[in-house]
Design a protein around this motif. Structure first.
Motif, PDB file in Angstrom:
ATOM      1  N   GLU A  36      42.753  76.076 -33.326  1.00 37.49           N
ATOM      2  CA  GLU A  36      43.650  75.676 -32.241  1.00 37.49           C
ATOM      3  C   GLU A  36      43.126  76.107 -30.874  1.00 37.49           C
ATOM      4  O   GLU A  36      43.358  75.437 -29.871  1.00 37.49           O
ATOM      5  CB  GLU A  36      45.046  76.278 -32.456  1.00 37.49           C
ATOM      6  N   LYS A  37      42.441  77.231 -30.819  1.00 38.73           N
ATOM      7  CA  LYS A  37      41.901  77.751 -29.558  1.00 38.73           C
ATOM      8  C   LYS A  37      40.473  77.279 -29.294  1.00 38.73           C
ATOM      9  O   LYS A  37      39.881  77.646 -28.282  1.00 38.73           O
ATOM     10  CB  LYS A  37      41.921  79.288 -29.555  1.00 38.73           C
ATOM     11  N   GLY A  38      39.921  76.504 -30.210  1.00 44.00           N
ATOM     12  CA  GLY A  38      38.556  76.010 -30.040  1.00 44.00           C
ATOM     13  C   GLY A  38      37.494  77.075 -30.243  1.00 44.00           C
ATOM     14  O   GLY A  38      36.398  76.976 -29.700  1.00 44.00           O
ATOM     15  N   VAL A  39      37.823  78.080 -31.040  1.00 40.83           N
ATOM     16  CA  VAL A  39      36.887  79.175 -31.308  1.00 40.83           C
ATOM     17  C   VAL A  39      36.164  78.895 -32.624  1.00 40.83           C
ATOM     18  O   VAL A  39      36.805  78.693 -33.653  1.00 40.83           O
ATOM     19  CB  VAL A  39      37.635  80.527 -31.385  1.00 40.83           C
ATOM     20  N   LYS A  40      34.851  78.883 -32.559  1.00 42.45           N
ATOM     21  CA  LYS A  40      34.053  78.693 -33.769  1.00 42.45           C
ATOM     22  C   LYS A  40      33.823  80.063 -34.394  1.00 42.45           C
ATOM     23  O   LYS A  40      33.109  80.901 -33.851  1.00 42.45           O
ATOM     24  CB  LYS A  40      32.736  78.013 -33.439  1.00 42.45           C
ATOM     25  N   ILE A  41      34.426  80.255 -35.547  1.00 41.13           N
ATOM     26  CA  ILE A  41      34.403  81.547 -36.232  1.00 41.13           C
ATOM     27  C   ILE A  41      33.180  81.662 -37.128  1.00 41.13           C
ATOM     28  O   ILE A  41      32.793  80.709 -37.793  1.00 41.13           O
ATOM     29  CB  ILE A  41      35.692  81.709 -37.086  1.00 41.13           C
ATOM     30  N   ASP A  42      32.608  82.857 -37.136  1.00 44.17           N
ATOM     31  CA  ASP A  42      31.585  83.179 -38.129  1.00 44.17           C
ATOM     32  C   ASP A  42      31.928  84.543 -38.722  1.00 44.17           C
ATOM     33  O   ASP A  42      32.918  85.172 -38.342  1.00 44.17           O
ATOM     34  CB  ASP A  42      30.169  83.130 -37.542  1.00 44.17           C
ATOM     35  N   ASP A 111      35.926  85.865 -27.979  1.00 44.89           N
ATOM     36  CA  ASP A 111      36.618  84.869 -28.807  1.00 44.89           C
ATOM     37  C   ASP A 111      37.903  85.439 -29.397  1.00 44.89           C
ATOM     38  O   ASP A 111      38.945  84.763 -29.415  1.00 44.89           O
ATOM     39  CB  ASP A 111      35.716  84.395 -29.953  1.00 44.89           C
ATOM     40  N   LEU A 112      37.839  86.677 -29.906  1.00 45.40           N
ATOM     41  CA  LEU A 112      39.035  87.306 -30.482  1.00 45.40           C
ATOM     42  C   LEU A 112      40.119  87.479 -29.418  1.00 45.40           C
ATOM     43  O   LEU A 112      41.303  87.269 -29.694  1.00 45.40           O
ATOM     44  CB  LEU A 112      38.676  88.648 -31.127  1.00 45.40           C
ATOM     45  N   ARG A 113      39.717  87.823 -28.217  1.00 47.73           N
ATOM     46  CA  ARG A 113      40.678  87.936 -27.114  1.00 47.73           C
ATOM     47  C   ARG A 113      41.326  86.579 -26.835  1.00 47.73           C
ATOM     48  O   ARG A 113      42.532  86.497 -26.587  1.00 47.73           O
ATOM     49  CB  ARG A 113      39.999  88.449 -25.856  1.00 47.73           C
ATOM     50  N   LYS A 114      40.521  85.535 -26.864  1.00 50.23           N
ATOM     51  CA  LYS A 114      41.026  84.177 -26.643  1.00 50.23           C
ATOM     52  C   LYS A 114      42.090  83.812 -27.681  1.00 50.23           C
ATOM     53  O   LYS A 114      43.031  83.085 -27.395  1.00 50.23           O
ATOM     54  CB  LYS A 114      39.863  83.185 -26.698  1.00 50.23           C
TER      55      LYS A 114
END
Length: 145
Positions: A36-42, A111-114
């Motif tokens: 939803e936030k557009g964060v690509k997780i690894d 990213d985590l903050r986002k």
């Protein structure tokens, strides 16, 4: 009571196990929020979050045994906290996510903050991170151990 150096070794060992696990919250909800936030997780995101969560738990548990001041000192001696602050070492996090640069840690923390995680950071060679607060959605999905 265990000697301080034994506590430090046990603390580091426990943190290493955690770095190979996953965060305490619901993985699917975590991935949904990232999307939803557009964060690509690894895996690095999950490892960093796991280590920051466990560092907070270790501090709480050690504080009950030896007091907060000594608990922080033990975490510093174990190489978990930075030498000058109450932050999880950025260098340590870099090693856990198997990257050459602390910039990789910084980008994942950003990213985590986002995604709503409140993470305090200290820049510089002795810099690090501290998980201050998790988002409500994460808290609701957290499993109890």
């Amino acid at each position: 009571m265990a000697r301080d150096d034994e506590i430090a070794v046990l603390t580091q060992s426990r943190l290493e196990r955690v770095a190979r696990s996953r965060p305490r919250g619901d993985l699917w909800e975590f991935l949904k929020r990232a999307y939803e936030k557009g964060v690509k997780i690894d895996a690095g995101h999950l490892i960093i979050l796991s280590v920051l969560e466990e560092a907070n738990r270790l501090l709480d548990q050690l504080s009950k045994t030896v007091g907060e001041k000594r608990a922080k000192q033990i975490l510093k001696e174990a190489g978990i906290y930075t030498k000058t602050g109450n932050y999880v070492s950025g260098e340590l996090l870099k090693e856990y996510i198997n990257r050459e640069s602390r910039v990789a840690v910084h980008n994942r923390v950003k990213d985590l903050r986002k995604m709503g995680f409140k993470i305090d950071g200290k820049p510089g060679p002795d810099g690090g991170y501290s998980l201050i607060q998790v988002p409500e959605w994460y808290r609701k999905s957290s499993r109890e151990d």
